[in-house]
Design an enzyme around this catalytic site. Structure first.
Site, PDB file in Angstrom:
ATOM      1  N   ASN A 175       0.839  -1.198   0.000  1.00 11.84           N
ATOM      2  CA  ASN A 175       0.000   0.000   0.000  1.00 11.84           C
ATOM      3  C   ASN A 175       0.873   1.246   0.000  1.00 11.84           C
ATOM      4  O   ASN A 175       1.967   1.263   0.567  1.00 11.84           O
ATOM      5  CB  ASN A 175      -0.957  -0.013   1.197  1.00 11.84           C
TER       6      ASN A 175
ATOM      7  N   PHE B   3      -1.782   8.070   4.427  1.00 10.26           N
ATOM      8  CA  PHE B   3      -2.564   8.650   5.525  1.00 10.26           C
ATOM      9  C   PHE B   3      -3.845   9.326   5.023  1.00 10.26           C
ATOM     10  O   PHE B   3      -4.203  10.429   5.440  1.00 10.26           O
ATOM     11  CB  PHE B   3      -1.744   9.677   6.311  1.00 10.26           C
TER      12      PHE B   3
ATOM     13  N   SER C 111       5.631   5.124   8.702  1.00 10.03           N
ATOM     14  CA  SER C 111       5.011   4.835   7.411  1.00 10.03           C
ATOM     15  C   SER C 111       5.964   5.255   6.295  1.00 10.03           C
ATOM     16  O   SER C 111       6.527   6.348   6.329  1.00 10.03           O
ATOM     17  CB  SER C 111       3.686   5.587   7.268  1.00 10.03           C
TER      18      SER C 111
ATOM     19  N   ASN D 164       5.024   5.966   3.342  1.00 13.53           N
ATOM     20  CA  ASN D 164       4.216   6.591   2.294  1.00 13.53           C
ATOM     21  C   ASN D 164       3.978   8.081   2.479  1.00 13.53           C
ATOM     22  O   ASN D 164       3.259   8.694   1.698  1.00 13.53           O
ATOM     23  CB  ASN D 164       2.872   5.859   2.191  1.00 13.53           C
ATOM     24  N   THR D 165       4.554   8.667   3.530  1.00 10.36           N
ATOM     25  CA  THR D 165       4.524  10.113   3.734  1.00 10.36           C
ATOM     26  C   THR D 165       5.959  10.611   3.630  1.00 10.36           C
ATOM     27  O   THR D 165       6.828  10.138   4.371  1.00 10.36           O
ATOM     28  CB  THR D 165       3.934  10.465   5.111  1.00 10.36           C
TER      29      THR D 165
ATOM     30  N   LYS E 231       5.249   3.436  16.937  1.00 11.50           N
ATOM     31  CA  LYS E 231       5.327   2.369  15.944  1.00 11.50           C
ATOM     32  C   LYS E 231       6.561   2.593  15.085  1.00 11.50           C
ATOM     33  O   LYS E 231       6.746   3.672  14.516  1.00 11.50           O
ATOM     34  CB  LYS E 231       4.065   2.353  15.071  1.00 11.50           C
TER      35      LYS E 231
ATOM     36  N   ASN F  83       6.016  -1.653  11.480  1.00 10.33           N
ATOM     37  CA  ASN F  83       5.214  -1.164  10.362  1.00 10.33           C
ATOM     38  C   ASN F  83       5.577  -1.970   9.115  1.00 10.33           C
ATOM     39  O   ASN F  83       6.287  -2.973   9.190  1.00 10.33           O
ATOM     40  CB  ASN F  83       5.483   0.331  10.151  1.00 10.33           C
TER      41      ASN F  83
END
Length: 437
Positions: free
Chosen positions: A191, A195, A256, A258-259, A298, A327
């Protein structure tokens, strides 16, 4: 047509079975032996279409349980999963969330789900941690219920706790689609959602409306995409201020992939400064509300030994209450799927061993003093047990729920109990960190 009613139809189609389970539960003692007699039992009119031998007063009900328990797995594997896996992954995601939300609104909907997929609390697996009671040690990881839309539903299918989010102060659309991919040969997901969520205030209103909940709910918080790292602490503090009355505990997501630049917050002075800020806000909220709540962080699996050692040392020095390991990963080693080249975080079976190794290192470095929630690649009871023996007090699943369906919680719960008995443990906490002793 509102396709979010498809999951609800799975429950409605089983209504006669649900009614039988309700009556069985009503007329038998909870956790009674298999040969417990049932007094004055009769099936209601709704179950007349099920061709069963009439059950007379005092007869045994155990024979009803066996075929229907297996039907739970068959229902998802042969009806739900083929439907979902023919759909775009993100559309299927929204379908599940919408269906669970609508099922919760139907009178008796949550009770029906608990009867079909719930996991009864047992003394050997219940855990008290962070000042909270966890009826089972298996929770739902963040990312599935991003806006706390289906807390009632997820609370009814066997989880002992759940994370909602990641939530940011302001709502944001996330990254461009497509951004969610199934890697079927690897039993994994990639993915790059970014967010996507409706914002902290919207989540606060939903959690407020829920009132008392059946399981602890952790709020996973992050920064907005447009917020630079030097101002990230303001976003985390705002999420805590808005959601402190409604979350049971909080998780700082700095891992994460993805940011942009988010993972930089895991290292050096940026990490220590951020933790000092969020701890200050947690203390302010504790004083104002009179209620103390735990704060966890996390972390990512894609770190060197030296980086992990520094992170764990910083978390301990900052007084964090625990850590979630881990994560998703950027590693693609050994993947078979043609989707392996997609950017984003990888979850599922390929992450299992690395996340377990991270848990083992954290436990060893802290001598077990920093509570760990293990997350990554758990599909079976053995997977969960390996993380527990490595040092995790609780565990989380996500990808397994998608591939295996809600019956996975019952299988993991039953399997954990067998593994504890095999190794001579009377309670799960006796097994935490057992590999180190």
């Amino acid at each position: 047509m509102d396709i979010s009613f498809i999951p609800l139809s799975l429950f409605v189609s089983d209504y006669p079975y649900i009614v039988m389970r309700l009556q069985e539960k009503y007329y038998t003692r909870r956790f009674a032996p298999e040969q417990c007699r049932v007094k004055n039992f009769s099936f209601p009119p709704e179950t007349a279409k099920i061709k069963k031998k009439p059950t007379e007063s005092g007869s045994y009900l155990h024979h009803l349980r066996v075929p229907f328990e297996g039907a739970r797995t068959v229902l998802y594997r042969h009806l739900g999963k083929p439907i979902f896996f023919k759909m775009d992954p993100e559309k299927a995601h929204h379908l599940v969330i919408g269906g669970l939300n609508k099922s919760s609104l139907v009178p008796g909907g949550n009770a029906a789900m608990r009867l079909m997929y719930g996991v009864p609390e047992t003394a050997d697996l219940a855990v008290d941690l962070f000042g909270l009671h966890f009826p089972t040690p298996v929770g739902l990881a963040a990312g599935l219920d991003k806006n706390a839309e289906a807390v009632g539903g997820f609370s009814s299918i066997g989880f002992g706790f759940m994370e909602v989010g990641t939530v940011t102060p302001k709502g944001q659309p996330g990254n461009d689609s497509p951004r969610l991919f199934r890697l079927l040969p690897d039993e994994a997901l990639i993915n790059r959602m970014g967010f996507n969520n409706e914002g902290a205030e919207a989540m606060a209103q939903r959690l407020k409306a829920l009132g008392k909940r059946r399981i602890p709910v952790a709020v996973n918080i992050g920064r907005n995409k447009t917020t630079p790292n030097e101002s990230a602490h303001e976003d985390y503090r705002q999420c805590i201020r808005t959601l402190y009355p409604y979350g049971d505990f909080f998780v700082v997501n700095i891992s994460s992939p993805n940011t942009p630049d988010l993972r930089s917050l895991q290292h050096g002075s940026e990490l220590s400064n951020l933790l000092a800020q969020v701890q200050e806000e947690m203390e302010l909220q504790r004083v104002q509300s009179g209620t103390a709540k735990s704060l966890l962080v996390k972390i990512a699996p894609d770190v060197s030994d030296a980086e992990l050692e520094y992170m764990v040392h910083t978390l301990s020095e900052a007084g964090m209450d625990g850590v979630i390991a881990t994560n998703t990963t950027l590693n693609r080693e050994g993947l078979k799927s043609d989707k392996a080249g997609e950017t984003g975080g990888l979850s599922g079976k390929p992450l299992r061993d690395r996340s377990t190794e991270i848990i083992r290192r954290i436990y060893r470095q802290t001598d077990g003093r920093l509570p760990i929630i293990g997350s990554g690649g758990i599909f079976t009871a053995q997977d969960a047990y390996e993380k527990i023996r490595a040092g995790a007090s609780l565990v989380e699943i996500y990808t397994a729920l998608i591939y295996e369906g809600p019956e996975v919680n019952r299988r993991v719960h039953a399997g954990l109990r067998q593994l504890l008995r095999r190794d001579g443990f009377s309670h799960i906490l006796e097994a935490v960190g057992a590999d180190h002793h």
